[in-house]
Design an enzyme around this catalytic site. Structure first.
Site, PDB file in Angstrom:
ATOM      1  N   LYS B 115     -13.046  17.305   2.586  1.00 14.71           N
ATOM      2  CA  LYS B 115     -13.191  16.289   1.547  1.00 14.71           C
ATOM      3  C   LYS B 115     -13.846  16.859   0.294  1.00 14.71           C
ATOM      4  CE  LYS B 115     -12.900  12.062   4.109  1.00 14.71           C
ATOM      5  NZ  LYS B 115     -12.855  12.343   5.538  1.00 14.71           N
ATOM      6  N   GLU B 199     -21.249   7.819  -1.242  1.00 12.54           N
ATOM      7  CA  GLU B 199     -20.481   7.220  -2.334  1.00 12.54           C
ATOM      8  C   GLU B 199     -20.642   5.709  -2.330  1.00 12.54           C
ATOM      9  OE1 GLU B 199     -16.592   8.653  -1.080  1.00 12.54           O
ATOM     10  OE2 GLU B 199     -16.145   6.718  -0.190  1.00 12.54           O
ATOM     11  N   HIS B 234     -10.745   1.247  12.236  1.00 13.17           N
ATOM     12  CA  HIS B 234     -10.409   2.155  11.130  1.00 13.17           C
ATOM     13  C   HIS B 234      -9.070   2.843  11.323  1.00 13.17           C
ATOM     14  CE1 HIS B 234     -14.240   1.754   9.070  1.00 13.17           C
ATOM     15  NE2 HIS B 234     -14.825   1.818  10.255  1.00 13.17           N
ATOM     16  N   ARG B 291       0.897  16.262   5.762  1.00 17.23           N
ATOM     17  CA  ARG B 291       1.891  16.221   6.852  1.00 17.23           C
ATOM     18  C   ARG B 291       2.759  14.972   6.698  1.00 17.23           C
ATOM     19  NH1 ARG B 291      -0.685  11.881   9.311  1.00 17.23           N
ATOM     20  NH2 ARG B 291      -2.926  12.028   9.104  1.00 17.23           N
TER      21      ARG B 291
END
Lengths: 161, 489
Positions: B115, B199, B234, B291
């Site tokens: 990330k 964040e 999630h 992908r």
């Protein structure tokens, strides 16, 4: 238990016969040709209906959805009401695997006293860890599986004294 | 390319092989002992068992898979999704064995796999990001200061994380320190890397992702968006394209941003750029998946483009045979992931034998699976049985078609998310299109499915009652006759 209507278990869910009272039901056709069922003015297409009178099980497709219906007669309900087949009232002496999986961890030992809901072991299935909790208070007599063992559904994992 | 090995299993292996066959390319399957009876094995032109059921000894055994490809003179390896698909080391090993890895370069995989590196790569491309730290934070007091500047609630995320693991929401300042400590230790144990960043937490986010396609010659297009806001744990369960909330202007801006993200890592092949969209329709870059995605069929349905075919063409070094202006959205597509899970019991895996397995058919109905009746659901892999995809001229018609398809998808022996899908298709929030990633938390409860199935079950019970009365009357000796007869004796 002054009930003289059948109850039904439809795809695993119980439906009381009383809840069907007042429905206006009409049926056309027979077992071989298929049925058209009309309930309170709404019609349903029924196919592949098969009634097993001995087992009291009906299987069929209603508007292409598959149903399996167990018919619980008043006689059967009476037996249940008398507690002959009431499993939950019996003492649980074993813990069985709720699903096939791998024994990831065992948190208890033989001879250990455990309380209700205490974690006994972790069963890993489909990349997820599932905690097996104790169904009762008691002493563990025997642990029937080893860590890393692969178990089938309903395999006995633990026996209580 | 004449022969391609598929380093994957189940529905995606079968789906890839279908495109290969259409293109006249031979397919080589590799499978574990647990998958010996799976349809993808019998469909393949060649199939080789590569080891015991555990993924680490079969589908993740890179050296063995590459050896099978070499022994069979394969020109390419398609990694599918999951397993080795985003493993830069594997991509490198494949390439150095002289075989084409069907996917982006190890360099692109590596950048987008971290990330922090991804954030760094897109920095110069003016891509909107969720306000937060650019680098990993380990100093807790400093992190607390930054969190204060961003404003609560904030989100702590593991740098190497994914799939919701290692994420923590901090609602207020007083719980920051303890949550930060736990997040670091969680990241360390789960990923072996304790790096986290913080964040702003978007409280009502929608998950919108853009499909991109880039060739090796610098040409890039986007194939519009997919909305994947209906999630549990999630993870996505229902996806659709196009998204109800995205208009033409927003689509163009998000598409352009996605192409820039792809360019920032010299991307090649198909990839997905994920964004969060807030209530005011501001979008923020989340991550890029290097992908083919699970939910790629909804894009194929609305664009008519076979994404696997495009992957092969790009891998062969061909130039894209269409441009952005040639692409149009036709109708609406929905996908439901059919998992072997019990929605009434917290979506826990439901494993067993499929005593009945009947898939829906019809125009605009597509089922991607690799199962047949009587098969056992293997316990070693992801519990997804199939993807049910529908396509119709409008969203309303697509919802109707999905409901019908769910009804005629008959599975017995295990619990599945089909009933959950039916609940979603019938819920006001989904029908209105006004929903976010909290859909399951906000609207779904165990009783939803039970009540609905009971209501439906009454029809079946009423039928059973009528039939029972009819049939049991036939075999019963009428009482009056019997008593008359006994009197006469």
């Amino acid at each position: 238990m002054e009930n003289n209507t059948n109850n039904y278990i439809v795809n695993g869910r119980e439906i009381e016969g009383e809840s069907l009272e007042g429905l206006h039901v009409q049926l056309k056709g027979d077992l071989s040709t298929g049925h058209l069922l009309n309930i309170d003015g709404k019609s349903y297409q029924i196919k592949e209906a098969k009634l097993d009178l001995d087992q009291k099980i009906l299987s069929c497709k209603i508007d292409s959805k598959y149903y399996e219906i167990e018919i619980i007669t008043p006689f059967h309900q009476m037996i249940q009401g008398m507690g002959f087949s009431d499993v939950s009232a019996m003492e649980v002496n074993e813990v069985k695997a709720p699903m096939p999986g791998l024994v990831f961890d065992i948190m208890v030992a033989e001879g250990q006293e455990v309380t209700l809901d205490e974690p006994l072991m972790i069963l890993e299935a489909m990349k997820m860890e599932n905690i097996i909790k104790s169904p009762r208070e008691g002493t563990i007599k025997k642990i029937k599986v080893n860590k890393t063992a692969s178990v089938e559904k309903n395999a006995v994992l633990i026996e209580f004294e | 390319m004449k022969k391609i090995l598929i380093a994957n299993r189940g529905e995606i292996a079968l789906r890839i092989m279908r495109s290969l066959r259409k293109m006249g390319i031979e397919s080589v399957a590799v499978y574990s002992e647990a998958d010996i009876n799976s349809p993808f094995v019998s469909y393949a032109d060649y199939a080789f068992c590569i080891g015991p059921p555990a993924s680490s000894e079969s589908y993740l055994n890179a050296a063995h898979i590459i050896q099978v490809a070499l022994d069979n003179n394969c020109d390419g390896i398609h990694p599918g999704y999951g397993f080795l698909s985003e493993n830069a080391v594997f991509a490198e090993q494949v390439t150095s064995a002289g075989i084409k890895f069907i996917g982006p370069s190890p360099h692109s995989i590596r950048i987008m796999g971290s990330k922090l590196d991804a954030k760094d790569a897109v920095k110069n491309y003016d891509i909107p990001m969720v306000p937060g730290t650019d680098t990993a934070i380990t100093d807790i007091p400093e992190a607390k200061n930054i969190a204060g500047t961003i404003g609560y609630p904030i989100l702590i995320k593991a740098s190497a994380g994914g799939g919701g693991k290692g994420m923590r929401i901090v609602e207020s300042e007083d719980e920051f320190i303890s949550q930060m400590e736990r997040a670091i230790s969680e990241a360390e144990s789960a990923f072996g890397d304790g790096a986290v960043f913080i964040e702003k937490y978007i409280s009502s986010p929608r998950h919108i992702e853009i499909q991109v396609l880039c060739d090796a010659h610098g040409n890039a297009v986007h194939l519009f968006e997919r909305e994947c806001s209906v999630q549990r744990r999630h993870q996505k369960v229902v996806e659709e394209a196009p998204a109800t909330v995205v208009d033409k202007d927003l689509r163009a801006r998000m598409g352009e941003a996605a192409i820039k993200v792809a360019k920032s890592c010299n991307y090649e092949g198909v990839g997905t750029v994920e964004f969060l969209l807030d209530e005011d329709k501001n979008f923020y870059f989340l991550e890029m998946n290097t992908r083919l995605q699970v939910e790629h069929p909804v894009t194929e349905m609305i664009t008519g483009v076979d994404l696997v075919e495009q992957q092969i063409k790009v891998a062969r070094g061909e130039i894209l045979d269409f441009q952005q202006k040639d692409l149009n959205i036709s109708g609406h597509a929905l996908e439901l992931r059919v998992y072997a899970e019990d929605p009434e019991n917290n979506f826990l895996p439901s494993i067993g034998r499929m005593d009945k397995y009947e898939i829906p058919k019809g125009e605009g109905v597509r089922v991607d699976d690799s199962f047949k009746e009587g098969m056992q659901i293997p316990i070693y892999y992801d519990p997804m049985i199939a993807k049910l995809i529908v396509h119709a001229p409008t969203r309303d018609l697509a919802i109707q078609k999905m409901r019908k398809a769910i009804r005629s998808y008959n599975i017995k022996g295990i619990k599945t998310t089909l009933g959950f899908g039916d609940f979603v298709m019938d819920s006001d929030a989904f029908i209105s299109g006004n929903y976010d990633t909290h859909f399951v938390k906000k609207y779904f409860s165990n009783e939803n499915i039970a009540d609905k199935e009971k209501e439906e079950g009454r029809v079946a019970a009423a039928f059973a009652q009528l039939l029972w009365e009819q049939e049991s009357a036939k075999i019963r000796v009428p009482k009056s006759t019997q008593s008359n007869w006994s009197k006469q004796n």
